[in-house]
Design a protein around this motif. Sequence first.
Motif, short mmCIF file in Angstrom:
data_model
loop_
_atom_site.label_atom_id
_atom_site.label_comp_id
_atom_site.label_asym_id
_atom_site.label_seq_id
_atom_site.Cartn_x
_atom_site.Cartn_y
_atom_site.Cartn_z
N LEU A 1 -13.36 -8.41 -1.97
CA LEU A 1 -13.20 -6.62 -1.44
C LEU A 1 -11.89 -5.60 -1.96
O LEU A 1 -11.72 -5.18 -2.18
N GLU A 2 -11.00 -6.85 -0.35
CA GLU A 2 -9.80 -6.56 -0.29
C GLU A 2 -9.02 -5.98 -0.99
O GLU A 2 -7.86 -5.72 -1.39
N ALA A 3 -8.60 -7.03 -2.45
CA ALA A 3 -8.64 -7.77 -3.49
C ALA A 3 -8.09 -5.92 -4.19
O ALA A 3 -7.58 -5.40 -5.48
N ASP A 4 -9.59 -5.82 -4.02
CA ASP A 4 -9.93 -4.62 -5.69
C ASP A 4 -9.15 -2.98 -5.13
O ASP A 4 -9.09 -2.20 -5.58
N LEU A 5 -9.60 -3.37 -3.89
CA LEU A 5 -8.92 -2.47 -2.70
C LEU A 5 -7.51 -1.69 -2.50
O LEU A 5 -7.15 -0.70 -3.08
N ALA A 6 -6.61 -3.30 -2.96
CA ALA A 6 -5.49 -3.18 -3.32
C ALA A 6 -4.96 -2.76 -4.40
O ALA A 6 -4.30 -1.74 -4.74
N LYS A 7 -5.79 -3.70 -5.71
CA LYS A 7 -5.45 -2.43 -6.57
C LYS A 7 -5.97 -1.26 -7.43
O LYS A 7 -4.67 -0.69 -7.54
N ALA A 8 -6.86 -0.89 -6.73
CA ALA A 8 -7.00 0.67 -6.71
C ALA A 8 -6.47 1.55 -6.23
O ALA A 8 -5.77 2.84 -5.89
N CYS A 9 -5.79 1.02 -4.35
CA CYS A 9 -4.78 1.58 -3.94
C CYS A 9 -3.23 1.64 -4.54
O CYS A 9 -2.42 3.37 -4.33
N MET A 10 -3.05 0.27 -4.63
CA MET A 10 -1.35 0.50 -5.47
C MET A 10 -1.91 1.13 -6.57
O MET A 10 -0.43 0.95 -7.29
N SER A 11 -2.69 1.60 -7.61
CA SER A 11 -2.79 2.27 -8.70
C SER A 11 -1.86 3.96 -8.41
O SER A 11 -1.80 4.59 -8.98
N ILE A 12 -2.22 4.69 -7.06
CA ILE A 12 -1.90 5.40 -7.72
C ILE A 12 0.02 6.05 -7.00
O ILE A 12 0.26 5.18 -6.68
N PRO A 13 0.14 6.64 -7.96
CA PRO A 13 1.58 7.26 -7.61
C PRO A 13 1.73 7.18 -6.65
O PRO A 13 1.43 7.73 -5.25
N ALA A 14 3.03 6.56 -6.00
CA ALA A 14 4.31 6.69 -4.88
C ALA A 14 3.76 5.28 -3.91
O ALA A 14 4.28 5.29 -3.01
N ALA A 15 2.51 5.08 -4.30
CA ALA A 15 1.50 3.91 -3.34
C ALA A 15 3.05 2.85 -3.50
O ALA A 15 2.71 1.92 -4.78
N LYS A 16 3.18 2.35 -1.62
CA LYS A 16 4.22 0.87 -2.04
C LYS A 16 3.47 0.18 -1.00
O LYS A 16 4.45 -1.56 -1.19
N GLY A 17 2.90 -0.01 -0.68
CA GLY A 17 1.89 -0.59 0.41
C GLY A 17 0.52 -0.65 0.59
O GLY A 17 0.47 0.29 0.89
N PHE A 18 -0.15 -1.86 0.78
CA PHE A 18 -1.37 -0.99 1.67
C PHE A 18 -1.56 -2.82 2.48
O PHE A 18 -1.20 -3.94 2.32
N GLU A 19 -2.50 -2.55 3.48
CA GLU A 19 -2.68 -2.98 4.36
C GLU A 19 -4.24 -2.78 4.95
O GLU A 19 -4.93 -2.11 4.60
N SER A 20 -5.67 -4.19 4.94
CA SER A 20 -7.07 -4.19 5.11
C SER A 20 -6.12 -4.62 6.59
O SER A 20 -6.05 -6.01 7.53
N GLY A 21 -7.55 -3.82 7.82
CA GLY A 21 -7.57 -4.49 9.11
C GLY A 21 -6.32 -4.40 9.45
O GLY A 21 -5.83 -2.99 9.68
N ASP A 22 -5.81 -4.79 10.61
CA ASP A 22 -5.14 -5.19 11.51
C ASP A 22 -3.41 -5.45 10.31
O ASP A 22 -2.11 -4.65 11.20
N GLY A 23 -3.24 -5.51 8.86
CA GLY A 23 -2.58 -6.46 7.89
C GLY A 23 -0.99 -7.19 8.80
O GLY A 23 -1.50 -7.89 9.84
N PHE A 24 -0.48 -6.84 8.87
CA PHE A 24 0.39 -7.10 9.19
C PHE A 24 0.77 -7.38 10.70
O PHE A 24 1.94 -8.53 11.22
N GLU A 25 1.03 -6.40 11.39
CA GLU A 25 0.79 -6.29 12.32
C GLU A 25 -0.36 -7.79 13.35
O GLU A 25 -0.19 -7.96 14.03
N GLY A 26 -1.00 -8.14 12.36
CA GLY A 26 -2.63 -9.26 12.63
C GLY A 26 -1.16 -10.52 12.74
O GLY A 26 -1.89 -11.72 13.43
N THR A 27 -0.43 -10.70 12.18
CA THR A 27 0.68 -11.92 11.78
C THR A 27 1.50 -11.80 13.72
O THR A 27 1.56 -13.32 13.38
#
Length: 227
Positions: free
Chosen positions: A51-77
Amino acid sequence: NIVRCPDAEAAEKMLARIDEIRKAGNSIGGVVTCVARNVPAGLGAPVFDKLEADLAKACMSIPAAKGFESGDGFEGTLLTGKDHNDEFYVDPETGATRTKTNRSGGIQGGITNGEDVVIHVAFKPTSTIGQAQQTVTRDGQEVELRGKGRHDPCVLPRAVPMVEAMMALTLVDHVMMQQAQCEMFPNEAEEDQRPNPMGTTARREGGPRHFQEPVAAGPVSQRVDEE
């Protein structure tokens, strides 16, 4: 408000910052956070249709979109596994399995767990600005470019409904795939033999399950094979 921010105080600060950037003939980017509530557990797949892969593909298809995170994303690292894990518990009212936190953003292993689905989409600053910039024409001539006319100093207000739409469309796609796959072969097992329902929308008939034999004290052991 015109920046579509639910926090009125933060919205005022955003407006002031955008206006400051606009007067300077510049532009600014930002992040849109989108939350889908009451999403049933079980949508998605463990590998090819995460699901997060499909959400990322959909949202990254929006013009000017440059990054995607699910949940805590990079902060979780920056957390340990103990701190990042969402611990499970049984809701005493519904009998459903829930999580105490939602750092995974409602998706675990590519599949919804019944909690709120949370995503973050980053948008870059608008390319066309009122300040002079160096560029090159099609025939290779170096020139100076200055944008004219009406251009948004920040695209975030326009991006909010687009992110919401992409979230909704992707979830509907997965609901339809779930129905096509699972309703063709309904689960005919007895109630006690079925997995405990999960999430905010789930409810176990009769409330929490009562076990005749008490669970052994201490944590459940998990075998981990290491070289």
